[in-house]
Design an enzyme around this catalytic site. Structure first.
Site, PDB file in Angstrom:
ATOM      1  N   GLU A 169      -6.489  -0.644  -5.976  1.00 11.39           N
ATOM      2  CA  GLU A 169      -7.476   0.237  -5.349  1.00 11.39           C
ATOM      3  C   GLU A 169      -7.085   1.679  -5.649  1.00 11.39           C
ATOM      4  O   GLU A 169      -5.904   2.032  -5.641  1.00 11.39           O
ATOM      5  CB  GLU A 169      -7.523   0.050  -3.822  1.00 11.39           C
ATOM      6  CG  GLU A 169      -7.748  -1.361  -3.356  1.00 11.39           C
ATOM      7  CD  GLU A 169      -6.441  -2.045  -3.009  1.00 11.39           C
ATOM      8  OE1 GLU A 169      -5.401  -1.376  -2.856  1.00 11.39           O
ATOM      9  OE2 GLU A 169      -6.467  -3.288  -2.912  1.00 11.39           O
TER      10      GLU A 169
ATOM     11  N   HIS B  29       0.818  -1.208   0.000  1.00  8.82           N
ATOM     12  CA  HIS B  29       0.000   0.000   0.000  1.00  8.82           C
ATOM     13  C   HIS B  29       0.856   1.264   0.000  1.00  8.82           C
ATOM     14  O   HIS B  29       1.964   1.272   0.544  1.00  8.82           O
ATOM     15  CB  HIS B  29      -0.904   0.023   1.227  1.00  8.82           C
ATOM     16  CG  HIS B  29      -2.210  -0.662   1.025  1.00  8.82           C
ATOM     17  ND1 HIS B  29      -3.408  -0.121   1.425  1.00  8.82           N
ATOM     18  CD2 HIS B  29      -2.510  -1.853   0.456  1.00  8.82           C
ATOM     19  CE1 HIS B  29      -4.391  -0.947   1.114  1.00  8.82           C
ATOM     20  NE2 HIS B  29      -3.869  -2.008   0.532  1.00  8.82           N
TER      21      HIS B  29
END
Length: 321
Positions: A107, A38
């Protein structure tokens, strides 16, 4: 027998501690490990987002047995697939063959930073399929040039190739991703115990391939503390992937989960120290057909106690599955 994994969650723990925790996980007997990749945490309260690939290099040197895996890397926006292939080959060498490359379509939370926009899911899946082809071509050795719909590769070559390329996993959440995984992947990845996803994966060519799931848990001897921590850091999880893949930042996740109550979170993931609750959470995955399940212990400062409890109590109970 189900294989039980440990998650290095980069969103809730700094890089040095992540490495120490995976060493601890190896020592207490976890069968494999995975790491999130991330650029942002889901919520500000999690507070971290270090570079997963640097952590993987350190973990590969600090451990000797436990397999490593990205869960998952997006090879289409923040990273070019030719660079992902180089990273993965290097970690496979450093770990002496213990690495698996988990891939997904990404994402918005993490991929928006390069300013390329965030197209619809169909385009993101097309980009992922093209990226997997590039990565596999580079794993095959020699020079690779590619002129595709989404990517260009000009005379790329991996100069340090492992004897065996890392297996490639693809994350699934619907029929289109299952088709892609069944056709292109060596294993399938999911974050919900949905037997229909595995059936679709098999239908598209995945029969006999490993299937890896992941479940959040929140161990604490004080259940009220566990519930409060899970609500503070993991209330976003119940939004579902179609929502979670679209929101662009932590403020969006805070807003989307503003009305989620602590009791709602406690009903969706095991909190406390009742081992039966943890076993049932994993049983949902084994019952759906998963043969590997990675656990996320919620709370960066609560890993050591969880891992010690895992050795004494949780892992022996899960071995019975």
């Amino acid at each position: 027998m189900v294989r039980i994994g440990y998650t290095m969650m980069t969103e809730q723990t700094g890089p040095s501690r992540l490495v120490r925790d995976v060493v601890h996980a190896e020592q207490v007997g976890y069968d494999f490990s995975v790491i999130s990749d991330h650029y942002f945490p889901w919520l500000d309260s999690q507070g971290h987002a270090s570079y997963a690939w640097a952590v993987l290099g350190a973990a590969a040197q600090a451990t000797s047995r436990i397999p490593l895996m990205t869960y998952v890397t997006c090879p289409t926006f923040r990273y070019h697939p030719a660079v992902v292939a180089q990273k993965a080959a290097t970690v496979q060498l450093l770990s002496e063959g213990r690495f698996r490359l988990g891939l997904g379509s990404g994402e918005n939370l993490n991929e928006h930073i390069t300013g390329q926009g965030w197209p619809g899911a169909d385009v993101r899946q097309d980009r992922l399929a093209e990226a997997v082809g590039i990565i596999r071509a580079l794993f095959g050795g020699g020079y690779v040039s590619h002129h595709g719909e989404h990517f260009e590769v000009a005379s790329a070559k991996l100069w340090d190739l492992p004897p065996t390329p890392p297996p490639i996993g693809v994350a699934v959440s619907g029929d289109r991703s299952c088709e892609l995984a069944g056709r292109l992947a060596d294993l399938v990845i999911a974050v919900e115990p949905n037997a229909d996803l595995l059936a679709a994966f098999d239908r598209y060519g995945g029969t006999g391939k490993p299937r890896v799931g992941q479940v959040p848990v929140c161990y604490d001897a004080d259940r009220s503390q566990a519930v409060a921590r899970a609500h503070d850091q993991f209330r976003w999880f119940g939004g579902g992937w179609k929502v979670n893949s679209e929101l662009p930042g932590t403020a969006g996740f805070a807003g989307a989960s503003a009305f989620v109550r602590p009791e709602d979170v406690a009903a969706s993931l095991p909190c406390g120290d009742r081992v039966e609750d943890f076993v049932e959470a994993v049983r949902a995955y084994t019952g759906a057909g998963f043969d590997e399940v990675a656990l996320i212990q919620v709370g960066g400062d609560h890993q050591a106690a969880f891992l010690d409890w895992s050795e004494r109590t949780l892992l022996p109970a899960l071995r019975e599955l």
